[in-house]
Scaffold this motif. Sequence first.
Motif, short mmCIF file in Angstrom:
data_model
loop_
_atom_site.label_atom_id
_atom_site.label_comp_id
_atom_site.label_asym_id
_atom_site.label_seq_id
_atom_site.Cartn_x
_atom_site.Cartn_y
_atom_site.Cartn_z
N GLY A 190 -1.52 19.74 -9.80
CA GLY A 190 -2.30 20.24 -8.69
C GLY A 190 -3.00 19.17 -7.89
N ALA A 191 -2.51 17.95 -7.91
CA ALA A 191 -3.13 16.89 -7.13
C ALA A 191 -2.82 17.12 -5.66
CB ALA A 191 -2.61 15.52 -7.56
N ALA A 192 -3.86 17.29 -4.88
CA ALA A 192 -3.68 17.70 -3.49
C ALA A 192 -2.84 16.72 -2.70
CB ALA A 192 -5.05 17.88 -2.83
N LEU A 193 -3.08 15.44 -2.88
CA LEU A 193 -2.38 14.46 -2.07
C LEU A 193 -0.98 14.16 -2.58
CD1 LEU A 193 -5.27 11.98 -1.21
CD2 LEU A 193 -4.31 13.82 0.16
N ALA A 194 -0.59 14.80 -3.67
CA ALA A 194 0.78 14.60 -4.17
C ALA A 194 1.70 15.73 -3.71
CB ALA A 194 0.78 14.53 -5.69
N ALA A 195 1.18 16.63 -2.92
CA ALA A 195 1.95 17.81 -2.57
C ALA A 195 2.93 17.53 -1.45
CB ALA A 195 0.99 18.93 -2.16
N GLY A 196 3.96 18.36 -1.40
CA GLY A 196 4.88 18.39 -0.28
C GLY A 196 5.55 17.07 0.01
N SER A 197 5.71 16.79 1.31
CA SER A 197 6.44 15.60 1.72
C SER A 197 5.69 14.33 1.38
CB SER A 197 6.70 15.65 3.23
OG SER A 197 5.47 15.70 3.95
N ALA A 198 4.37 14.40 1.22
CA ALA A 198 3.60 13.19 0.89
C ALA A 198 4.06 12.62 -0.43
CB ALA A 198 2.10 13.51 0.84
N ALA A 199 4.34 13.51 -1.42
CA ALA A 199 4.79 13.03 -2.72
C ALA A 199 6.13 12.32 -2.59
CB ALA A 199 4.88 14.19 -3.70
N ALA A 200 7.01 12.86 -1.74
CA ALA A 200 8.33 12.27 -1.58
C ALA A 200 8.26 10.88 -0.97
CB ALA A 200 9.20 13.19 -0.72
N GLN A 201 7.20 10.61 -0.24
CA GLN A 201 7.07 9.32 0.43
C GLN A 201 6.41 8.27 -0.45
OE1 GLN A 201 4.92 10.28 3.99
NE2 GLN A 201 6.55 11.56 4.81
N ASN A 202 5.88 8.67 -1.57
CA ASN A 202 5.23 7.70 -2.45
C ASN A 202 6.24 6.71 -3.00
OD1 ASN A 202 2.72 8.79 -2.06
ND2 ASN A 202 2.60 9.82 -4.04
N THR A 203 5.77 5.49 -3.23
CA THR A 203 6.60 4.44 -3.79
C THR A 203 6.74 4.64 -5.30
OG1 THR A 203 5.87 2.88 -2.09
CG2 THR A 203 6.83 1.95 -4.11
N SER A 204 7.96 4.64 -5.77
CA SER A 204 8.19 4.81 -7.19
C SER A 204 8.03 3.47 -7.92
CB SER A 204 9.60 5.36 -7.44
OG SER A 204 9.74 6.66 -6.90
N VAL A 205 7.18 3.45 -8.95
CA VAL A 205 7.02 2.26 -9.78
C VAL A 205 7.05 2.69 -11.24
CG1 VAL A 205 5.65 1.06 -8.02
CG2 VAL A 205 4.49 2.33 -9.84
N THR A 206 7.40 1.75 -12.09
CA THR A 206 7.50 2.03 -13.51
C THR A 206 6.58 1.10 -14.28
OG1 THR A 206 9.81 2.69 -13.23
CG2 THR A 206 9.07 2.25 -15.47
N PHE A 207 5.85 1.68 -15.23
CA PHE A 207 4.94 0.94 -16.10
C PHE A 207 5.41 1.10 -17.53
CE2 PHE A 207 0.77 1.13 -18.53
CZ PHE A 207 0.55 -0.23 -18.54
N GLY A 208 5.72 0.00 -18.19
CA GLY A 208 6.16 0.04 -19.57
C GLY A 208 5.03 -0.31 -20.50
N THR A 209 4.73 0.57 -21.45
CA THR A 209 3.68 0.28 -22.42
C THR A 209 4.28 -0.53 -23.58
OG1 THR A 209 3.98 2.28 -23.76
CG2 THR A 209 2.56 2.44 -21.81
N ASN A 210 3.40 -1.00 -24.47
CA ASN A 210 3.89 -1.84 -25.57
C ASN A 210 3.94 -1.10 -26.91
OD1 ASN A 210 1.17 -1.71 -26.22
ND2 ASN A 210 0.74 -3.84 -25.68
N TRP A 211 3.68 0.21 -26.87
CA TRP A 211 3.78 0.99 -28.11
C TRP A 211 3.89 2.45 -27.75
CZ3 TRP A 211 5.59 -0.75 -32.33
CH2 TRP A 211 5.48 -0.03 -33.52
N LEU A 212 4.01 3.29 -28.75
CA LEU A 212 4.09 4.73 -28.53
C LEU A 212 2.81 5.25 -27.89
CD1 LEU A 212 5.61 5.63 -32.02
CD2 LEU A 212 6.84 5.38 -29.86
#
Length: 332
Positions: free
Chosen positions: A11-33
């Motif tokens: 329910g994050a307001a700014l992640a809704a609709g087309s705005a979410a599609a425009q966000n830059t995809s990044v990946t964060f890898g953790t060092n454990w479970l």
Amino acid sequence: MMIRISCLAFGAALAAGSAAAQNTSVTFGTNWLAQAEHGGFYQSVADGTYAECGLDVEIISGGPQVNNRALLLAGRIQFHMGGDLLQAFNAAAEDIPVVAVAAIFQKHPQVIVAHPGVAESWEDLRELTLLIGDNGFASYYQWMIAEHGFTVEQRQPYTFNPAPFLADDQLGMQGYLSSEPYVIQTEGGFTPNVFLIADAGYSSYATTIETMQATIDENPEMVECFVNGSILGWYNYLYGDNAAANELILAANPDMTQDKIDFAIAMMIDNGIVDSGDTLELGIGAMTEEVVGGFYQDMVDAGVVEAGLDWQSTYTTAFVNQGLGLDLRPAQ
């Protein structure tokens, strides 16, 4: 295990609709479970903080058979959770341009545990046989020898089995602040004495956010967004409503339980692992030349790393130390 949660689902307001599609995809890898010690990152996925500044963050859990740091070096992920500064120094020794852009843990959570009534102080540990793993023996235990007079002879290998410790009160044992003490309480039926090596002077940061120098050069706005989002996530996780983040952690790690999460959060807060020292003025994630340089010299003196490394290249304060989130800390 990979977990990629759309902020829209929470329910994050700014992640809704087309705005979410425009966000830059990044990946964060953790060092454990997935665990509470990663909570602030999951918090900012769950509550939309990353999305608010334009990132769609994917968290990839580490584990015993996973090397997310290798993915960072190969350019397959943008950010990685570092263990402590020794990893950064080793990268500098190999001319690998990995840079720490924030330090989430101001205190290293490595501990030595002992039976109550046997060792009541750090100095008392010198009278015990200590169960220390090979990695610990090559790193912080060398500092314990050089700085505090511990000996090679009193060390025995730790096999990550607490049974010998539980059976012999003349043994001390390495541990992780939120892990072995909990196991001893639940399986041994007593509360051990816990000695945080950071409180004895082992001054390394831990749970750093690492990225490649090229990422900083080419996309500083993305780095700034991820660091700022992580800082705010940690304030909200420690001091706010963290239920949604904990749901993500439990989903990502089937072996995790809510009681373990609760114990870990309490230990992090009570011991100032995330929020203490320089963070009280500079904000969570703080790093200083005094700490990094001091730890480097300590490790040189202990024979853990070589002299003459370009340790200044291993970190940058360009994205931290700005007091972000201080207003989210509860009044003392």
